[in-house]
Enzyme design. Structure first.
Site, PDB file in Angstrom:
ATOM      1  N   CYS A 181     -31.900 -22.460  -2.538  1.00  0.00           N
ATOM      2  CA  CYS A 181     -32.612 -22.836  -1.321  1.00  0.00           C
ATOM      3  C   CYS A 181     -31.933 -22.265  -0.076  1.00  0.00           C
ATOM      4  CB  CYS A 181     -32.696 -24.354  -1.210  1.00  0.00           C
ATOM      5  SG  CYS A 181     -33.673 -25.133  -2.509  1.00  0.00           S
ATOM      6  N   ARG A 217     -40.680 -25.995  -6.147  1.00  0.00           N
ATOM      7  CA  ARG A 217     -40.515 -24.830  -5.284  1.00  0.00           C
ATOM      8  C   ARG A 217     -41.909 -24.224  -5.155  1.00  0.00           C
ATOM      9  NH1 ARG A 217     -35.777 -22.836  -3.957  1.00  0.00           N
ATOM     10  NH2 ARG A 217     -34.686 -23.520  -5.825  1.00  0.00           N
TER      11      ARG A 217
END
Length: 220
Positions: A59, A136
Site C-alpha cells: 500500500c 484492493r
C-alpha cells in the site's frame, strides 16, 4: 460541529454486489482533507480505491506512485479518493511517515471506514467479513456517478498506475468518439469501430471479418 458518520446514503442491503453500469452508492465520511461526500464529485471522473491497511509495504508503494501521478489524473479531470478501515489519525501518521521518509506528499483524500460500512456498500467486503485484509479494489466512476469499470487485486499484488490511467483514457475516449478500445490501446491511438447491425452490410463486406473487426489504424 457534527462529524460525518461514514454512513452510505443510497443503499438498501449490507452488501450491494455492485456491477458496471450501477450508480455508485453515495456516502459522507471523514477524510484526510476534511469531510467528503461522494456525490460532490459529480461532474468529473473519480477513481475510488481501497487498500487493506495503512503502514503496509504494498500500500505504501501504491500511494507514493499515485501521489507522483496525481497531476496526470488531474489533467484528465479525474479525482482520486482512497478508502481503508484505518482511523483518520492512522491515515495522518502514515502520510507523515511517507513524507518524512520518502519526500512524497499524498494530497488526495483518504477516507476512514472503521465499521466497513462503505466497503460493504460497494461490495469490497462481504457482510460476514470482520476486516478488509484482502481488499484492493478500484472503481472508475464517471461524471454522472456511474461505475464504468472495476478492478480487484489481492493484498499481495500492487496495482499498475499506468493501467489505471489507461482505463481512464480509454473510457474518456470511448465517450468522446463512440468507438471501442482494443487490447493494449493507449491514449492517442485509433479506436475500433462498432460492428454493423445490418445484414446487407455483413453480406456485402469485402471479407469475412471487416464487417465487425475494423483495423485499429482506421480513422474513427
Amino acid at each position: 460541529m457534527n462529524q460525518p458518520n461514514s454512513t452510505p446514503l443510497a443503499i438498501a442491503a449490507p452488501c450491494a454486489g455492485l456491477r458496471i453500469g450501477d450508480l455508485a452508492p453515495d456516502f459522507e465520511a471523514r477524510s484526510t482533507v476534511g469531510p467528503v461526500r461522494l456525490s460532490a464529485f459529480r461532474g468529473r471522473w473519480l477513481v475510488l480505491f481501497s487498500h487493506p491497511a495503512d503502514f503496509t509495504p504494498v500500500c505504501t508503494t501504491e500511494f507514493m506512485a499515485l501521489a507522483k501521478e496525481a497531476a496526470a489524473f488531474e489533467a484528465r479531470d479525474c479525482a482520486l479518493m482512497a478508502l481503508s478501515v484505518d482511523s483518520l489519525f492512522s491515515h495522518f501518521a502514515w502520510l507523515r511517515m511517507i513524507r518524512d521518509r520518502f519526500g512524497v506528499e499524498v494530497r488526495f483524500p483518504i477516507v476512514e471506514d472503521p465499521t466497513l460500512v462503505i466497503g460493504r456498500a460497494f461490495g469490497m467486503v462481504s457482510a460476514q467479513d470482520s476486516d478488509s485484509a484482502t481488499v484492493r479494489t478500484t472503481f472508475f466512476i464517471d461524471p454522472k456517478g456511474v461505475i464504468r469499470a472495476m478492478t480487484c487485486y489481492p493484498a499481495n499484488l500492487g496495482r499498475s498506475i499506468p493501467e489505471m490511467l489507461r482505463i481512464v483514457d480509454g473510457l474518456q475516449a470511448i465517450d468522446a468518439k463512440g468507438g471501442l478500445a482494443p487490447a493494449n490501446w493507449q491514449q492517442g491511438e485509433a479506436l475500433l469501430r462498432p460492428p454493423t447491425h445490418d445484414l446487407d452490410e455483413v453480406l456485402g463486406a469485402e471479407d469475412a471479418t471487416s464487417w465487425f473487426l475494423r483495423d485499429a489504424g482506421e480513422e474513427n
